[in-house]
Scaffold this motif. Structure first.
Motif, short mmCIF file in Angstrom:
data_model
loop_
_atom_site.label_atom_id
_atom_site.label_comp_id
_atom_site.label_asym_id
_atom_site.label_seq_id
_atom_site.Cartn_x
_atom_site.Cartn_y
_atom_site.Cartn_z
N PHE A 148 0.82 -1.20 0.00
CA PHE A 148 0.00 0.00 0.00
C PHE A 148 0.86 1.26 0.00
CE2 PHE A 148 -3.21 -3.02 1.29
CZ PHE A 148 -4.35 -2.53 0.68
N GLY A 149 2.05 1.20 0.62
CA GLY A 149 2.93 2.35 0.60
C GLY A 149 3.38 2.68 -0.81
N LEU A 150 3.75 1.68 -1.57
CA LEU A 150 4.15 1.91 -2.97
C LEU A 150 2.98 2.45 -3.79
CD1 LEU A 150 6.45 -1.16 -3.75
CD2 LEU A 150 7.10 1.25 -3.77
N GLN A 151 1.78 1.96 -3.50
CA GLN A 151 0.61 2.47 -4.23
C GLN A 151 0.37 3.94 -3.92
OE1 GLN A 151 -2.60 -0.17 -3.18
NE2 GLN A 151 -1.83 -1.85 -4.43
N ILE A 152 0.56 4.34 -2.66
CA ILE A 152 0.41 5.75 -2.30
C ILE A 152 1.47 6.59 -3.02
CG2 ILE A 152 0.63 7.41 -0.41
CD1 ILE A 152 -0.61 5.31 1.42
N ALA A 153 2.71 6.10 -3.01
CA ALA A 153 3.79 6.84 -3.67
C ALA A 153 3.54 6.94 -5.17
CB ALA A 153 5.13 6.14 -3.41
N GLN A 154 3.08 5.87 -5.80
CA GLN A 154 2.80 5.89 -7.23
C GLN A 154 1.66 6.86 -7.55
OE1 GLN A 154 2.06 1.77 -8.00
NE2 GLN A 154 4.23 1.22 -8.09
N LEU A 238 5.49 8.80 4.99
CA LEU A 238 6.80 8.77 4.35
C LEU A 238 6.68 8.33 2.89
CD1 LEU A 238 9.11 7.26 7.12
CD2 LEU A 238 8.87 9.64 6.42
N TRP A 239 5.79 7.37 2.61
CA TRP A 239 5.60 6.93 1.23
C TRP A 239 5.06 8.07 0.37
CZ3 TRP A 239 7.90 3.03 -0.83
CH2 TRP A 239 8.18 1.88 -0.09
N ALA A 240 4.13 8.84 0.92
CA ALA A 240 3.61 9.99 0.17
C ALA A 240 4.72 11.00 -0.10
CB ALA A 240 2.46 10.64 0.95
N ALA A 241 5.60 11.22 0.89
CA ALA A 241 6.71 12.13 0.71
C ALA A 241 7.66 11.63 -0.37
CB ALA A 241 7.46 12.32 2.03
N VAL A 242 7.92 10.32 -0.38
CA VAL A 242 8.79 9.74 -1.41
C VAL A 242 8.17 9.93 -2.79
CG1 VAL A 242 9.61 7.53 -2.34
CG2 VAL A 242 9.93 8.08 0.08
N GLY A 243 6.85 9.74 -2.89
CA GLY A 243 6.19 9.95 -4.18
C GLY A 243 6.29 11.39 -4.65
N ALA A 244 6.26 12.33 -3.71
CA ALA A 244 6.37 13.74 -4.08
C ALA A 244 7.78 14.11 -4.52
CB ALA A 244 5.95 14.62 -2.90
N LEU A 245 8.80 13.39 -4.01
CA LEU A 245 10.18 13.68 -4.41
C LEU A 245 10.43 13.33 -5.87
CD1 LEU A 245 12.17 12.39 -1.29
CD2 LEU A 245 11.83 14.77 -1.98
N ALA A 246 9.76 12.27 -6.36
CA ALA A 246 9.96 11.83 -7.74
C ALA A 246 9.10 12.68 -8.67
CB ALA A 246 9.60 10.35 -7.88
N ASN A 247 9.63 12.92 -9.85
CA ASN A 247 8.89 13.70 -10.84
C ASN A 247 8.28 12.82 -11.92
OD1 ASN A 247 8.12 16.39 -11.57
ND2 ASN A 247 9.46 16.23 -13.36
N ARG A 248 8.79 11.58 -12.03
CA ARG A 248 8.27 10.61 -12.99
C ARG A 248 8.21 9.24 -12.31
NH1 ARG A 248 12.29 10.30 -17.70
NH2 ARG A 248 13.64 9.98 -15.89
N GLU A 331 5.18 18.63 1.39
CA GLU A 331 4.81 20.00 1.04
C GLU A 331 5.92 20.69 0.25
OE1 GLU A 331 2.08 21.68 4.59
OE2 GLU A 331 4.08 21.03 5.17
N GLY A 332 7.16 20.41 0.62
CA GLY A 332 8.27 21.10 -0.03
C GLY A 332 8.61 20.58 -1.40
N SER A 333 8.08 19.45 -1.80
CA SER A 333 8.45 18.87 -3.10
C SER A 333 7.27 18.62 -4.02
CB SER A 333 9.19 17.54 -2.88
OG SER A 333 8.40 16.64 -2.11
N LEU A 334 6.04 18.71 -3.51
CA LEU A 334 4.88 18.33 -4.31
C LEU A 334 4.72 19.17 -5.57
CD1 LEU A 334 2.44 16.42 -4.44
CD2 LEU A 334 1.12 18.16 -3.21
N LEU A 335 4.95 20.47 -5.47
CA LEU A 335 4.73 21.35 -6.62
C LEU A 335 5.99 21.66 -7.40
CD1 LEU A 335 2.16 23.88 -5.07
CD2 LEU A 335 1.73 21.87 -6.49
N ARG A 336 7.07 20.98 -7.11
CA ARG A 336 8.32 21.17 -7.86
C ARG A 336 8.33 20.19 -9.03
NH1 ARG A 336 12.29 24.09 -5.25
NH2 ARG A 336 13.83 23.14 -6.62
N ALA A 346 13.69 19.78 -0.55
CA ALA A 346 12.30 19.65 -0.09
C ALA A 346 12.14 20.14 1.34
CB ALA A 346 11.86 18.20 -0.20
N TRP A 347 13.16 19.89 2.16
CA TRP A 347 13.09 20.30 3.57
C TRP A 347 13.12 21.83 3.71
CZ3 TRP A 347 11.81 17.75 7.81
CH2 TRP A 347 12.09 18.32 9.05
N ARG A 348 13.90 22.49 2.83
CA ARG A 348 14.04 23.94 2.93
C ARG A 348 12.91 24.69 2.23
NH1 ARG A 348 19.44 22.75 1.40
NH2 ARG A 348 18.90 23.50 -0.68
N ASP A 349 12.36 24.07 1.20
CA ASP A 349 11.41 24.79 0.35
C ASP A 349 10.04 24.85 1.02
OD1 ASP A 349 10.05 26.00 -1.63
OD2 ASP A 349 10.41 24.49 -3.16
#
Length: 363
Positions: A148-154, A238-248, A331-336, A346-349
């Motif tokens: 389920f974590g991978l599904q959230i990240a995807q 954390l899985w949601a955060a990982v998904g936000a870090l990736a752009n593809r 929050e810091g990576s979702l819109l990048r 992501a931590w600073r933005d």
């Protein structure tokens, strides 16, 4: 629209999407069939009780052993019934056991005189269960949280890649979107586990000794559910955060590798050290391993009555800390959208979060 209503809408959307996902439905059906097979199939293929032809009075030990006793008129009738295949073995009037080719072990064992056995530790856990139960608890938490974590990240990466997330954050704050995704994933995970548990418990009715095993596992299972829920929510952020870090989607594997290792290490820790009371005690107070380690200690009888409460409190505090960290990275990576975002960036933005909140307030 208040925050609670917004979270509910986002969670409902996540649930609807996953319920239409063939991969999710297939995995659920697979786990249900596996649980049903593990409990029902062994009982279906279990050997039927042996049929024994008895000449004379049948010893009470035969009935106690579960043998199908058939009384016959004399020794000749017993021999004839065994030869014709109507009985697996026979007991003659003088105590002789007869069979066609091999000695009927169940009959011989039933007639054997056994010494009196005194168990000095009758509450001790069977060696096989002591090996399997820790593995089962660890596997359930590991595979469900990973799946389920991978599904959230995807899901997060897909929304970011297709720029749907820009429409979503224009309607709701970023943290509300995160809370809805975590809630939706948690509901689906708990629902899947509940279905598997119901099927497994129903299947245990067909297995010999299933009731006794359920009584033995009851306290551990009861504590496993709240531990699993809190632990899953912690990891889901954390899985949601990982998904936000990736752009593809192609970048998701590399971005999620540290988190996969973080989930994998507690799994091996519980499986490898379940026989070490000191190691298991330590693992039961580490948030990432407590959901599997503490139920195992309860099953083994190594935990005091107050320990699961303290461990759950430690896990809840750890979950709050991890949720805060995951939310900030999310929050810091979702819109990048300029490539894969680093953790430091992501931590600073904080601009993306402020922008999303302002747009949500003005909507």
């Amino acid at each position: 629209m208040n925050t609670f209503e917004a979270v509910r809408i986002v969670a409902a959307r996540e649930i609807r999407v996953k319920l239409r996902d063939k991969a999710f439905l297939f995995s659920t059906a697979f786990f249900l069939l596996f649980a049903l097979g593990a409990t029902v199939v062994p009982a279906m293929f279990a050997d039927d009780p042996s049929t024994i032809a008895v000449s004379g009075t049948a010893p009470a030990a035969l009935g106690a052993a579960g043998l199908d006793v058939r009384a016959v008129a004399d020794d000749a009738a017993a021999r004839a019934l065994v030869r014709d295949g109507g009985a697996d073995g026979g007991l003659l009037a003088d105590g002789t056991v007869i069979a066609m080719t091999d000695a009927p072990n169940d009959l011989v064992n039933a007639l054997s005189t056994r010494p009196t056995v005194e168990l000095l530790d009758p509450s001790a856990v069977d060696d096989t269960l002591a090996l399997l139960v820790p593995m089962v608890f660890a596997m359930i938490f590991f595979f469900v949280s990973l799946t389920f974590g991978l599904q959230i990240a995807q899901s997060v990466t897909e929304e970011k890649q297709t720029r749907v997330v820009e429409i979503l954050v224009a309607s709701v704050p970023v943290r509300v979107l995160l809370a809805g995704k975590v809630l939706g994933g948690g509901v689906l995970a708990m629902g899947q586990i509940a279905l598997i548990a119901v099927v497994a418990l129903a299947g245990m009715r067909f297995s010999e000794g299933g009731g006794a095993l359920l009584t033995l596992l009851g306290p551990a299972i009861g504590w496993f559910l709240p531990f699993f829920l809190v632990g899953f929510v912690m990891l889901a952020a954390l899985w949601a955060a990982v998904g936000a870090l990736a752009n593809r989607q192609e970048d998701l594997s590399g971005a999620s590798m540290p988190l996969q290792i973080l989930v994998l290490l507690p799994f091996f820790g519980v499986v490898m050290f379940n026989g070490d009371p000191v190691a298991m005690k330590v693992l039961s107070y580490i948030p990432f391993s407590a959901p599997a380690a503490m139920p195992v200690r309860l099953f083994q009888g190594d935990a005091a009555a107050w320990e699961p409460v303290l461990s759950l409190v430690v896990l809840a505090v750890g979950a709050l800390v991890v949720l805060s960290v995951g939310a900030r990275i999310y929050e810091g990576s979702l819109l990048r959208s300029n490539g894969r975002t680093s953790l430091a960036t992501a931590w600073r933005d904080r601009e993306a979060r402020r922008l999303a909140d302002l747009e949500a307030e003005s909507a």
